[in-house]
Design an enzyme around this catalytic site. Structure first.
Site, PDB file in Angstrom:
ATOM      1  N   SER A 143       0.856  -1.184   0.000  1.00 37.86           N
ATOM      2  CA  SER A 143       0.000   0.000   0.000  1.00 37.86           C
ATOM      3  C   SER A 143       0.892   1.233   0.000  1.00 37.86           C
ATOM      4  O   SER A 143       2.015   1.202   0.509  1.00 37.86           O
ATOM      5  CB  SER A 143      -0.888   0.015   1.254  1.00 37.86           C
ATOM      6  OG  SER A 143      -1.492   1.276   1.445  1.00 37.86           O
ATOM      7  N   TYR A 157      -2.160  -0.543  10.204  1.00 35.34           N
ATOM      8  CA  TYR A 157      -2.269  -0.927   8.797  1.00 35.34           C
ATOM      9  C   TYR A 157      -1.018  -0.512   8.026  1.00 35.34           C
ATOM     10  O   TYR A 157      -0.425  -1.318   7.291  1.00 35.34           O
ATOM     11  CB  TYR A 157      -3.509  -0.292   8.177  1.00 35.34           C
ATOM     12  CG  TYR A 157      -3.712  -0.636   6.720  1.00 35.34           C
ATOM     13  CD1 TYR A 157      -4.333  -1.825   6.359  1.00 35.34           C
ATOM     14  CD2 TYR A 157      -3.280   0.223   5.713  1.00 35.34           C
ATOM     15  CE1 TYR A 157      -4.519  -2.151   5.016  1.00 35.34           C
ATOM     16  CE2 TYR A 157      -3.454  -0.092   4.376  1.00 35.34           C
ATOM     17  CZ  TYR A 157      -4.070  -1.281   4.036  1.00 35.34           C
ATOM     18  OH  TYR A 157      -4.243  -1.601   2.705  1.00 35.34           O
TER      19      TYR A 157
END
Length: 256
Positions: A143, A157
């Site tokens: 990501s 995350y």
């Protein structure tokens, strides 16, 4: 130029980017090994793909990636069923969480275990097969959040996605030591930007957000090139990666 990859395994394939990538690769005539927790969704997806693309094989299996022994078993079962797996896309993940110290340790822990420890299990299982074959392509879906520490729900995350990117580079480094620059096993880290999916469906007014279909088409295109790393879509995320690595944190927070 990438090798011909006829059989592709995708984890987390019952929804979101995994499901979208399955549709893209099916349209390219690829055989698919699809696994996720929700068998009913996998069955619907298999029916859809095989009705639209009658020349492909779609195999589905239930898999909770946090059940690590099952990861190894399911990957091996797919290999036995289809003979060879040419590409593994380590995609399964989750985005629960909250600011550290605010009483949500269980949610943060679940994200850490799913996005990193379970991803490690998937990479281990995939690499066992790829080393045995001495051929293939390992892809991890990281990501853009991996490049810096981020606040609130993104803290854990982002940390897991940074860990996954580092893990993937370490695998590539190991292959370089073994095979040199002409390794028959290719390794790619993909850094998606803001692509609409179930994991972020509640996020509103996000700049540069693109729809799921467009995002998955660009993901498949990038993966087929088998790069060391890729930002998807390249604009504006290649520039954003450059800036995020270098700007003071308070400025990065304004970009994210």
């Amino acid at each position: 130029m990438s090798q011909q990859r006829n059989t592709i395994l995708i984890t987390g394939a019952s929804s979101g980017l995994g499901q979208g990538m399955a549709r893209e690769f099916a349209a390219q005539g690829k055989n698919l090994c699809l696994c996720a927790r929700r068998l009913d969704r996998l069955e619907q997806l298999k029916q859809e793909l095989q009705s639209e693309h009658r020349n492909i094989t779609v195999s589905i299996k239930t898999l909770d990636v946090n059940q690590h022994d099952d990861v190894f078993r399911v990957f091996q079962e797919f290999k036995q069923e289809l003979g060879t797996i040419d590409r593994f896309i380590i995609n399964a993940g989750m985005g629960k969480g909250a600011a550290i110290g605010t009483g949500y340790f269980k949610a943060n822990k679940a994200t850490a275990e799913t996005n990193f420890v379970a991803a490690l299990a998937q990479c281990e299982a995939a690499m066992e097969i790829l080393r045995e074959q001495e051929a293939g392509h390992l892809v991890t879906i990281s990501s853009m959040s991996a490049f810096r520490g981020l606040p609130r729900a993104m803290t854990v995350y982002a940390a897991t996605k940074a860990g996954l990117a580092s893990l993937t580079e370490g695998i590539r480094a190991d292959l370089l030591k073994t095979y040199g620059s002409n390794s028959p096993i290719k390794v790619s880290t993909i850094f998606p930007g803001y692509i609409r999916s179930e994991i972020n469906e509640k996020v509103k007014n996000t700049p540069f957000m693109i729809d799921t279909k467009t995002g998955c088409r660009l993901l498949a295109k990038a993966i087929n090139k088998e790069p060391v790393i890729a930002y998807v879509p390249r604009w504006p995320w290649a520039l954003m990666a450059f800036l995020m690595k270098r700007l003071p944190l308070k400025w990065v927070l304004k970009l994210s």
